[in-house]
Every structure is written in C-alpha cells, then in structure tokens.
Design an enzyme around this catalytic site. Structure first.
Site, PDB file in Angstrom:
ATOM      1  N   HIS A   1       0.813  -1.211   0.000  1.00 39.94           N
ATOM      2  CA  HIS A   1       0.000   0.000   0.000  1.00 39.94           C
ATOM      3  C   HIS A   1       0.845   1.257   0.000  1.00 39.94           C
ATOM      4  O   HIS A   1       0.482   2.268  -0.612  1.00 39.94           O
ATOM      5  CB  HIS A   1      -0.936  -0.007   1.217  1.00 39.94           C
TER       6      HIS A   1
ATOM      7  N   GLU B   1       0.131 -18.751 -18.622  1.00 44.13           N
ATOM      8  CA  GLU B   1       0.971 -18.375 -17.480  1.00 44.13           C
ATOM      9  C   GLU B   1       1.675 -19.573 -16.851  1.00 44.13           C
ATOM     10  O   GLU B   1       2.353 -19.418 -15.833  1.00 44.13           O
ATOM     11  CB  GLU B   1       0.126 -17.659 -16.426  1.00 44.13           C
TER      12      GLU B   1
ATOM     13  N   CYS C   1      -0.816  -9.201 -20.451  1.00 43.04           N
ATOM     14  CA  CYS C   1      -1.434  -8.401 -19.390  1.00 43.04           C
ATOM     15  C   CYS C   1      -0.592  -8.338 -18.119  1.00 43.04           C
ATOM     16  O   CYS C   1      -1.042  -7.809 -17.109  1.00 43.04           O
ATOM     17  CB  CYS C   1      -2.827  -8.931 -19.056  1.00 43.04           C
TER      18      CYS C   1
END
Length: 577
Positions: free
Chosen positions: A189, A431, A502
């Site tokens: 964060h 992936e 992505c």
C-alpha cells in the site's frame, strides 16, 4: 559515497536529505499484565483512541492527497473494526496475557497465514494488519506510534526499514521527495500511495538504515532502483543528466495525441488497461484506452464475507462494462486459491500454494461456484463487449471442462429467456510452462491468448517473484522467457488466435518492441503507462521489431538481451524525432 541497489517501484528521479526512520519493535514495548479486566479496558481505550486517530487521518489525507490515498487509510479503519480479530485478542487476555502481548501473539499467528499465500498482492496485505497492530501496541503502552508523524524541514527522502501508508501520508508533501526501504514489495500500500502522489520509491535495499545517516545527500532512481548516498561530482552529474532525460521523455509522452496506436508500417496495437479493484474499476474510461485487457474478478469476492450471489456479481460486472461504452472487456474468471485469506471458502492449508489448489482447479471442483460466476458474466455481456478468460490452464482437459461449464450456463439462460451475447470470445491466460508446451492443442478451442508474464516468469525460472533473494532470476529478459514468448507468438499466428500480454512486462519500454515483434496485438497495463506506450508504439516498425526479437532470443544472457532491447527501443524513439 555509496551506490546501493533495490527494486524500483515508483518511477522518477529525486534528491534530497536523508531522514532515517526505524520502526519500534512491539517486543520493546511490553509491560507486565495486570488483571484481565484492567487489560481488557486498556485494549478498549487504545482501540477507541486508534479509531479517533484514523478518522482524523482519513480527513487529513482526503483533503491533502485525494480520495484514492484516503481509501488506503480506510483499509486500516476496516482492520480496526474487525470484531473476530479483536475477539481473538480478548480471549488471549482472558487467558492471562497483557493487552500488548495478546496483540503481538495475534500478529504472529496472522503472519504464518499470510506468509503461506502465493499471491503477492494479498501476501503484502499483512503489512496493513501489522501496522494497525503496532499502533495499537504503542497506544496500549502509552508511547507515540506512526500516527504521530515526522516533521520535515526541507526536501527530504525518507529511508526506513519499512513504511506504512500511515507513515507516508503523515509526511509533509511539501518537502517529501521520495522514500527508500529495506522491506516492502512492489504492490504494498505504501508503494501504491507513492505512485498516486508521484513520489519515486525504491524497496528492498538491504541494511540501508544502518548505512545512511540523517542529513546526508541522497539521490534515487525509482525506475531502476539505484540509490546514491553522498554522491561525488561525477556520479551526481550522471544522475542529473539521466533525470533531465527522464523529465523530457515524460513531457513528450504526455503531449502525444490520444487515439489508436499504429506502428509506422500500419500495425494496430491495442492499448488496454488492467482493472478489478474498486479504485481502478471506478476510474475506467473509454476515452483513454482501447478496452480492458484484464479484469480481476476475485476482488469482488475479497470484499464479501460470504459467497457473492449471481445478482451481486452481475451488477458489478454490468456497471464496469457500461463504463467502457462498448469497448472490449476481458473478464478473468475467479483466480483465488488455498493460499488466500477468504475464510468463507474453507480452503485447505497447503505446503506449496504456488503449485496448489487455485483458479480453475477450484472452479472445476466446485461447479455451483463456477456456474454462478459464468451466468453473471454472460448476462453482463448484454451490456457490452464482454470476453471471458480462464486462468491457470495447464492442459486441454481443463480448457474443455471450462468450455463445457460455460455451455451449460448458456443453456440455462436460454431456457430462462435471459439475454446475453451469443458470440462471446473465450480465451485463456498463458501463465504456466505446461500451457506453453501444449499451446497448439489449446489454440483451436479459444479466440485469444493473454500472457500473464508475472506468473509465467516465476514458473519458468522457478523463482518466487516476491522473494528478494532471487530477484536476479525473476526477470522477463531471461532468454528462456523470451523464447517462450516468441513461441507463444508463433503458435498464435499459426492458428489465427489473437494475442495479448497483461503482466508487468507489457509496460516495459524495452520489452514492447520485442512483444510487437512476437506478434502481440494488445498490451494491457496500468492506466498511467498508456501515454508512454502510445508514444513508443507509434515510432516502431513491426518488421524491425521482428528482426530484433529474432536477435534477442539468441543472445547468451538476460543482461545482454536487456541492453540490446533497451538500445533498440531508444533508437526507435530517437530516429522518429
């Protein structure tokens, strides 16, 4: 003069004076236990004081740093209101522990749970619980915690063992020029907040709090993670030159005209955004991108205390789709697993969650869970250009079972007369090494591939992307990764399957020409990266990119491949000026 290296996680160049900040360890604040009643009262008084401080800090952050930064403080408030968490602390006090010791023991138990998590974003949420717990312990012991803030007297770069969002928002933005930490990850964060505020940040710099001294000059590059302490004239001149070039480049990117991105020889490259959390979902805009290349549906589940029902999912999906006004919108089905803290799913604890029970493995094992999500996605397709993508596919059998589940959901909606788009494109995340090796078997059953480079690099290199000890291996420029990406592009072309990327690699300036040369047609990134990618793509020639890709995969090392592709990207932009 010291040159140190860490992980650059918020771009930009900055210089200032060092302010060293070391966290108070909770074990330093212990006091003997009194009666259980007195300790329980001490806990409640401290919790009430914490609530008041967080409320005041939320208002301060909202006015000074904006809504997105304030929402990070809101996450602390949610932890402070977590009744089950505090019930466990109270139980420990009744068993004879002091309030600070009870909070610390709870924290140790939470750490063991979060350490087992594979997902880096979720694993780093432990830092939020830790920050709240440390503040609570400090209040219980009558000392100042992070909420008291630190006064800055001039341009300052904070050097710390760890920083929380509370630490960061409490610093005077007038003088704060960046931060460097020993701990932390690229999705913490505090780092998210640094990006929001446009502050350069570097994490993972070992022992810097023992090396740096408050007041000395420091220069940081938040892009490549370089930190200079008390630089000499030559080092400072080189730093200033690189910083000036960075600023000129940023100005050029921001002046680039909006609209579609075509290479010089006419190849359209779609520039999409990644989304899923409430912040990015609320900010979606069709004016700045070509669509959504990855919508992480698990964020909706993470906000709930029990399984969201079909209407909850449908309303969330529809709202997101409507915002994009008909532009392509790729939803990744639930990618969550036994490593993630969703108690209502009652998932087993695993010794190796990296290779465990997650994503389609759970969905195929729990048909009702999967069906609810697929029905909601199909219904949302009536409102926009929905595409559905399955994660963690490793073999043809898994893909066929996913498609069968989708067909079953279609049949149910047909029987009910519910509207949905009949020709929804279906794709998979590429992936896993297993998927790369059987891609020719998977291709006939999908309309698109989307390469999730974050996991693909991790699995190919057997290197935990959250472990600083193996950061040298976790690198998309590794030759094995480049060869895998080129192979994926070859199979996609052979079978007429659309190809996108992505993961973080899609936003790398040096990697974009290589990806274009491999046949990638869509790059899905954070919205902040779009101007730079649009500028770059418009200055590339696809045939030159194909030749560069052929050269890169035959170089002997990741270092040489990165240097070569960096030069190629730079030359392409300079030549076009």
């Amino acid at each position: 003069m010291h040159t140190l290296h860490g992980i650059g996680c918020s771009e930009g160049f900055s210089e200032g004076s060092v302010l060293v900040k070391r966290s108070i360890r909770p074990e330093q604040l212990e006091r003997p236990a009194k009666t259980a009643e007195e300790e329980l009262q001490r806990l409640e008084d401290s919790r009430r004081a914490l609530d008041e401080r967080l409320e005041a800090l939320y208002d301060k952050t909202l006015s000074e740093s904006g809504e997105e930064a304030a929402e990070l403080i809101e996450s602390y408030q949610m932890i402070a209101m977590d009744q089950p968490l505090f019930d466990r602390i109270r139980a420990k006090i009744r068993d004879g522990l002091s309030a600070p010791a009870a909070v610390r023991q709870m924290l140790e138990q939470e750490k063991s749970v979060f350490d087992a998590m594979e997902d880096v974003y979720l694993r780093e949420r432990y830092a939020d619980i830790e920050a709240v717990a440390h503040e609570l312990i400090a209040l219980c012991c009558g000392v100042s915690g992070a909420l008291s803030g630190v006064e800055l007297r001039g341009p300052t770069i904070v050097v710390a063992d760890a920083l929380t969002p509370v630490d960061t928002v409490n610093l005077d933005k007038k003088f704060l020029r960046g931060f460097v930490t020993e701990a932390g990850g690229t999705t913490s964060h505090a780092v998210i907040l640094a990006r929001t505020l446009g502050i350069p940040a570097v994490v993972g710099v070992q022992d810097i709090t023992g090396i740096a001294k408050t007041g000395e000059t420091i220069c940081i590059n938040g892009g490549d993670g370089t930190v200079l302490l008390s630089p000499g004239e030559r080092e400072k001149a080189a730093f200033d030159l690189a910083a000036a070039e960075y600023r000129r480049g940023k100005e050029r990117y921001e002046k680039e005209a909006p609209g579609p991105a075509f290479t010089k020889d006419g190849t359209r490259i779609l520039l999409a955004v990644n989304s899923g959390d409430s912040d990015t979902a609320d900010a979606l805009s069709p004016a700045v991108c070509d669509g959504v290349g990855l919508f992480r549906t698990e964020f909706i589940y993470m906000k709930e205390e029990d399984y969201p029902d079909e209407e909850t999912l449908f309303n969330a999906y529809r709202a997101a789709v409507v915002r994009m006004a008909g532009k392509p919108f790729i939803f990744r089905t639930l990618d969550i697993g036994g490593d993630k803290a969703l108690g209502y799913m009652q998932l087993p604890r695993e010794e190796n969650p990296f290779l465990g029970y997650r994503a389609v493995r759970i969905c195929l094992d729990r048909p009702a869970l999967f069906r609810t999500q697929l029905r909601a996605l199909l219904r949302a397709s009536a409102y926009g250009a929905v595409q559905i993508m399955f994660p963690m596919i490793t073999c043809l059998e898994e893909l066929l079972r996913c498609r069968a589940a989708l067909d079953e959901a279609r049949s149910q909606l047909d029987a009910e007369g519910a509207p949905y788009r009949k020709d929804i494109p279906v794709g998979i995340m590429v992936e896993t090494p297993a998927a790369v090796l059987v891609l020719d078997q998977l291709a006939p059953h999908v309309e698109f591939f989307s390469v999730g480079t974050n996991d693909l690099v991790q699995y190919l290199m057997a290197a935990d992307r959250g472990n600083p000890q193996v950061q040298g291996l976790y690198d998309s420029f590794q030759i094995s990764v480049l060869r895998a990406l080129r192979h994926i592009g070859t199979v996609a072309r052979q079978h007429g399957v659309a190809l996108g990327v992505c993961g973080e690699t899609a936003s790398s300036t040096a990697m974009v020409p290589f990806l274009v040369g491999c046949g990638v047609e869509e790059l899905s990134v954070a919205a902040s990266a779009l101007p730079r990618l649009r500028y770059l793509v418009r200055r590339l020639n696809r045939q030159d990119c194909e030749e560069a890709a052929r050269t890169a995969v035959n170089l002997p090392s990741a270092k040489q491949a990165k240097e070569f592709l960096c030069r190629f990207a730079q030359h392409s932009m300079e030549e076009a000026e």
